[in-house]
Design a protein around this motif. Structure first.
Motif, mmCIF file in Angstrom:
data_model
loop_
_atom_site.group_PDB
_atom_site.id
_atom_site.type_symbol
_atom_site.label_atom_id
_atom_site.label_comp_id
_atom_site.label_asym_id
_atom_site.label_seq_id
_atom_site.Cartn_x
_atom_site.Cartn_y
_atom_site.Cartn_z
ATOM 1 N N HIS A 76 0.829 -1.209 0.000
ATOM 2 C CA HIS A 76 0.000 0.000 0.000
ATOM 3 C C HIS A 76 0.867 1.263 0.000
ATOM 4 C CE1 HIS A 76 -3.666 -2.255 0.351
ATOM 5 N NE2 HIS A 76 -3.389 -2.741 1.552
ATOM 6 N N ILE A 77 1.956 1.248 0.762
ATOM 7 C CA ILE A 77 2.831 2.430 0.826
ATOM 8 C C ILE A 77 3.442 2.713 -0.550
ATOM 9 C CG2 ILE A 77 5.021 3.304 1.772
ATOM 10 C CD1 ILE A 77 4.214 1.869 4.421
ATOM 11 N N VAL A 78 3.868 1.657 -1.217
ATOM 12 C CA VAL A 78 4.445 1.843 -2.550
ATOM 13 C C VAL A 78 3.384 2.392 -3.503
ATOM 14 C CG1 VAL A 78 5.367 0.624 -4.567
ATOM 15 C CG2 VAL A 78 6.294 0.150 -2.295
ATOM 16 N N ALA A 79 2.176 1.831 -3.441
ATOM 17 C CA ALA A 79 1.105 2.281 -4.350
ATOM 18 C C ALA A 79 0.781 3.750 -4.100
ATOM 19 C CB ALA A 79 -0.138 1.409 -4.164
ATOM 20 N N GLU A 80 0.805 4.135 -2.827
ATOM 21 C CA GLU A 80 0.416 5.505 -2.494
ATOM 22 C C GLU A 80 1.534 6.519 -2.751
ATOM 23 O OE1 GLU A 80 -1.381 7.993 1.307
ATOM 24 O OE2 GLU A 80 -1.364 5.790 1.369
ATOM 25 N N HIS A 81 2.762 6.170 -2.377
ATOM 26 C CA HIS A 81 3.840 7.172 -2.399
ATOM 27 C C HIS A 81 4.890 6.975 -3.485
ATOM 28 C CE1 HIS A 81 2.328 8.679 1.412
ATOM 29 N NE2 HIS A 81 2.309 7.437 1.866
ATOM 30 N N TYR A 82 4.966 5.798 -4.045
ATOM 31 C CA TYR A 82 6.079 5.526 -4.961
ATOM 32 C C TYR A 82 5.633 4.932 -6.289
ATOM 33 C CZ TYR A 82 9.238 6.104 -0.928
ATOM 34 O OH TYR A 82 9.937 6.581 0.148
ATOM 35 N N ARG A 83 4.371 5.120 -6.640
ATOM 36 C CA ARG A 83 3.850 4.459 -7.834
ATOM 37 C C ARG A 83 4.720 4.743 -9.066
ATOM 38 N NH1 ARG A 83 -0.724 1.914 -9.459
ATOM 39 N NH2 ARG A 83 -1.720 2.179 -7.428
ATOM 40 N N THR A 84 5.046 6.005 -9.286
ATOM 41 C CA THR A 84 5.797 6.363 -10.495
ATOM 42 C C THR A 84 7.182 5.719 -10.499
ATOM 43 O OG1 THR A 84 4.708 8.480 -10.183
ATOM 44 C CG2 THR A 84 6.286 8.331 -11.994
ATOM 45 N N SER A 85 7.880 5.861 -9.376
ATOM 46 C CA SER A 85 9.235 5.275 -9.310
ATOM 47 C C SER A 85 9.171 3.764 -9.501
ATOM 48 C CB SER A 85 9.890 5.538 -7.958
ATOM 49 O OG SER A 85 9.652 6.824 -7.515
ATOM 50 N N TYR A 86 8.193 3.147 -8.862
ATOM 51 C CA TYR A 86 8.077 1.692 -8.955
ATOM 52 C C TYR A 86 7.797 1.272 -10.383
ATOM 53 C CZ TYR A 86 6.519 -3.109 -8.123
ATOM 54 O OH TYR A 86 6.390 -4.482 -8.149
ATOM 55 N N GLU A 87 6.774 1.891 -10.982
ATOM 56 C CA GLU A 87 6.324 1.427 -12.295
ATOM 57 C C GLU A 87 7.356 1.720 -13.380
ATOM 58 O OE1 GLU A 87 2.220 2.758 -12.751
ATOM 59 O OE2 GLU A 87 1.577 1.036 -11.520
ATOM 60 N N ALA A 88 8.183 2.746 -13.162
ATOM 61 C CA ALA A 88 9.213 3.069 -14.157
ATOM 62 C C ALA A 88 10.214 1.921 -14.301
ATOM 63 C CB ALA A 88 9.945 4.342 -13.763
ATOM 64 N N VAL A 89 10.454 1.216 -13.219
ATOM 65 C CA VAL A 89 11.440 0.135 -13.325
ATOM 66 C C VAL A 89 10.826 -1.266 -13.306
ATOM 67 C CG1 VAL A 89 13.542 1.303 -12.595
ATOM 68 C CG2 VAL A 89 11.963 0.494 -10.867
ATOM 69 N N PHE A 90 9.742 -1.445 -12.580
ATOM 70 C CA PHE A 90 9.203 -2.805 -12.439
ATOM 71 C C PHE A 90 7.926 -3.041 -13.248
ATOM 72 C CE2 PHE A 90 11.515 -2.095 -8.393
ATOM 73 C CZ PHE A 90 12.446 -3.106 -8.519
ATOM 74 N N GLY A 91 7.418 -2.010 -13.895
ATOM 75 C CA GLY A 91 6.163 -2.190 -14.629
ATOM 76 C C GLY A 91 4.969 -1.965 -13.718
ATOM 77 N N PRO A 92 3.735 -2.160 -14.253
ATOM 78 C CA PRO A 92 2.526 -1.799 -13.516
ATOM 79 C C PRO A 92 2.414 -2.505 -12.166
ATOM 80 C CG PRO A 92 2.015 -2.553 -15.757
ATOM 81 C CD PRO A 92 3.474 -2.729 -15.571
ATOM 82 N N LEU A 93 1.994 -1.729 -11.175
ATOM 83 C CA LEU A 93 1.705 -2.327 -9.865
ATOM 84 C C LEU A 93 0.410 -3.124 -9.971
ATOM 85 C CD1 LEU A 93 2.241 0.553 -7.268
ATOM 86 C CD2 LEU A 93 3.152 -1.759 -7.044
ATOM 87 N N PRO A 94 0.313 -4.231 -9.264
ATOM 88 C CA PRO A 94 -0.974 -4.928 -9.253
ATOM 89 C C PRO A 94 -2.001 -4.097 -8.488
ATOM 90 C CG PRO A 94 0.532 -5.905 -7.667
ATOM 91 C CD PRO A 94 1.323 -4.874 -8.429
ATOM 92 N N ASN A 95 -3.250 -4.372 -8.721
ATOM 93 C CA ASN A 95 -4.291 -3.692 -7.962
ATOM 94 C C ASN A 95 -4.320 -4.245 -6.539
ATOM 95 O OD1 ASN A 95 -6.500 -2.396 -7.011
ATOM 96 N ND2 ASN A 95 -7.985 -3.569 -8.232
ATOM 97 N N MET A 96 -4.083 -3.386 -5.548
ATOM 98 C CA MET A 96 -4.039 -3.861 -4.160
ATOM 99 C C MET A 96 -5.087 -3.171 -3.296
ATOM 100 S SD MET A 96 0.081 -4.260 -3.589
ATOM 101 C CE MET A 96 0.483 -2.685 -4.276
#
Ligand SMILES: [Cu+2]
Lengths: 147, 421
Positions: free
Chosen positions: B157-177
């Motif tokens: 949840h923390i990644v989805a809320e605060h780091y979505r852009t950084s995460y998705e830039a390297v790992f691809g789309p976040l799953p729906n959580m």
């Protein structure tokens, strides 16, 4: 003594001439037997086979994972096929074994076998014990290495 | 100290200082054999090879992943009480450690915080090597009830809320959580564990993958943390060129001689990081009141069973990789109470010492090696050195040459090349 230093130098890639001044060593290294047999090609203990060992990459880097090739022949020189090789070893002066558990991972044909997972984590006198299980039975051989 | 001592040898000799700083040709004190020189040079930072490949983490060398990982490393939201980040214990101002015997997070650990510089070279992490990569290591403290104390869906949840852009830039789309409980994971907290068990397998899998990726980003950051250059490195690099004169004092050189000679410290503390990255029982006493610690004996089993190891489904490694894990020695008497050899870099300025901070000062450490007491369990690999007072002092003097060059005396920084936020 010359072969001793030379081989050690070759294994570690230190220019041989530089070693001419002799071997200085710590306390733990003083009791290396005189005339330690550093041959990498030897008859097995009961004379069933002849084994040669060689690192795939020289010089040996302390701490790096390595693969070695073991070649097994009959005393007459014919390749021994379909052998199984067990690997053990360690540092007699330090009373410990190999840091890893190397295994034979491939029969390369022509009596040649691939050993993976070999590592030496410090310099000094190492032994490598091979147990060779071939068509004539099981025999062992111990190699000495000076790193 | 940096004076060109060879120009004024008589004055220096007369003063009785720096005698050992004289070049080998002009004084017997620093006569190294070629083999000794080779050993000394093998300890220099110059000799550190490039970072090893990390096939289990395909983003190990990605600068965007490292930047994301750095943010995570300092983020206290990744904890049960909002107060603990990796940097809480791994303080960049103190060589990424905390200077206490046992670490304090949400609770208190049973072991001492380890410094981080250069750990990218270590095939196994933790004092007992129960992790086989930096990314898998990072997941441990996040789920430990005494360190960060959080759980997998919380972190997701923390990644989805605060780091979505950084995460998705390297790992691809976040799953729906969005539909997942705020707290769920295989952790000590029974409610979070129950919530985790109640989640469908596909959700658990998706969250675990995000969790593993958090580790991979942090690992990419940790790979950039290099040990700083020390006065010893300057000496080792200069050795033989004639410009080594005056860099180390007579005591420091005598200590170096002990370290690579009579003391045989270099058997285990070898290579440019002054560690063989292996595990040894050196007879360090157990700490009364702490649970029994069997060291590597337990760590080897744990790493083999770890779902996040190099051979597991979250690893990016391919066929033929993971040789450290595949050929690891997992049993034998040598593993009992064997702990990972620490680097000697920066050691003088980061007491206390040993896996649970059992030894308070370097004077006590060298005294330990001099007497070599029996191990509380298993067999100690070290033998008494019976060093004189002078030799003990010299060894300590040598260890102090492994402090960062610029900041010597004022508390070293752990990292050269990364500003901390
Ligand atoms: Cu040894």
């Amino acid at each position: 003594m010359l072969t001793y230093t030379t081989r050690r130098a070759l294994l570690l890639g230190i220019p041989v001439l530089l070693l001419a001044s002799g071997v200085t060593a710590g306390v733990m290294m003083r009791s290396v037997p005189e005339n330690l047999d550093l041959a990498l090609d030897k008859a097995t203990a009961a004379g069933l086979y002849r084994a040669t060992i060689a690192p795939d990459a020289a010089p040996i880097v302390v701490g790096a994972m390595q693969a070695w090739t073991v070649t097994v022949r009959t005393p007459a020189g014919a390749p021994v096929k379909a052998a199984k090789i067990g690997i053990n070893g360690g540092m007699p002066q330090h009373g410990h074994g190999l840091p890893t558990s190397p295994q034979m991972t491939a029969d390369l044909g022509g009596g040649r076998y691939r050993i993976e997972g070999m590592k030496f984590n410090m310099r000094g006198w190492w032994t490598l014990d091979l147990a060779i299980d071939g068509p004539k039975g099981t025999d062992t051989v111990t190699f000495n290495l000076m790193l | 100290m940096r004076r060109r001592a060879y120009l004024i040898p008589f004055i220096l000799l007369g003063a009785g200082i720096l005698a050992a700083g004289l070049h080998a040709a002009s004084g017997p004190a620093v006569r190294w054999t070629e083999e000794e020189r080779a050993t000394i040079r093998s300890l220099a930072l110059d000799d550190l090879p490039p970072l090893p490949a990390e096939p289990s983490n395909r983003l190990a060398n990605d600068p965007r992943a490292a930047e994301f990982g750095r943010a995570l490393f300092f983020d206290t939201r990744l904890s049960a009480d909002g107060r603990v980040a990796c940097a809480t214990c791994h303080n960049p101002e103190r060589q990424f450690q905390d200077g206490t015997p046992l670490a304090r997070g949400v609770g208190v650990t049973n072991r001492r915080t380890m410094p981080i510089a250069g750990t990218a070279y270590s095939p196994f992490l933790f004092w007992d090597g129960r992790k086989d990569s930096l990314w898998s290591q990072a997941l441990g403290p996040l789920e430990s009830p005494v360190e960060h104390g959080g759980d997998r869906t919380q972190y997701g949840h923390i990644v989805a809320e605060h780091y979505r852009t950084s995460y998705e830039a390297v790992f691809g789309p976040l799953p729906n959580m969005g539909h997942l409980p705020p707290h769920a994971g295989p952790v000590a907290d029974p409610d979070a564990t129950a919530a985790w068990k109640a989640m469908p397998e596909a959700d658990r899998e998706a969250v675990s993958r995000v969790f593993a990726n958090i580790g991979k980003a942090i690992a990419a950051y940790e790979r950039t943390i290099r040990p700083p250059v020390t006065r010893f490195d300057t000496y080792a690099s200069a050795l033989g060129s004639g410009s080594d004169v005056g860099i180390l004092s007579a005591d420091e050189i005598a200590g170096l001689r002990l370290f690579i000679g009579k003391g045989a410290c270099v058997t285990c503390h070898n290579g440019p990081l002054l560690t063989d990255n292996h595990f040894h029982n050196t007879g360090i006493p157990a700490v009364p009141g702490l649970p029994e610690d069997r060291g590597r004996e337990a760590g080897a089993k744990l790493v083999r069973e770890d779902a996040f190891n190099c051979l597991g489904k979250y690893s990016d490694a391919g066929e033929g990789d993971c040789s450290e894990l595949r050929f690891m020695t997992a049993q034998g008497p040598e593993l009992l109470r064997a702990f990972k050899t620490p680097s000697m870099r920066g050691v003088a300025s980061r007491p206390p010492y040993m896996h649970a901070g059992q030894i308070g000062t370097l004077a006590e450490v060298v005294a330990h090696y001099s007497t070599a007491p029996a191990a509380p369990a298993g067999d100690s690999e070290i033998r008494p050195l019976n060093l004189s007072e002078t030799e003990l002092r010299q060894l300590i003097a040598f260890l102090a040459t492994l402090e960062p060059r610029e900041t010597e005396g004022e508390g070293p920084k752990g990292s050269e090349n990364l500003p901390h936020p």
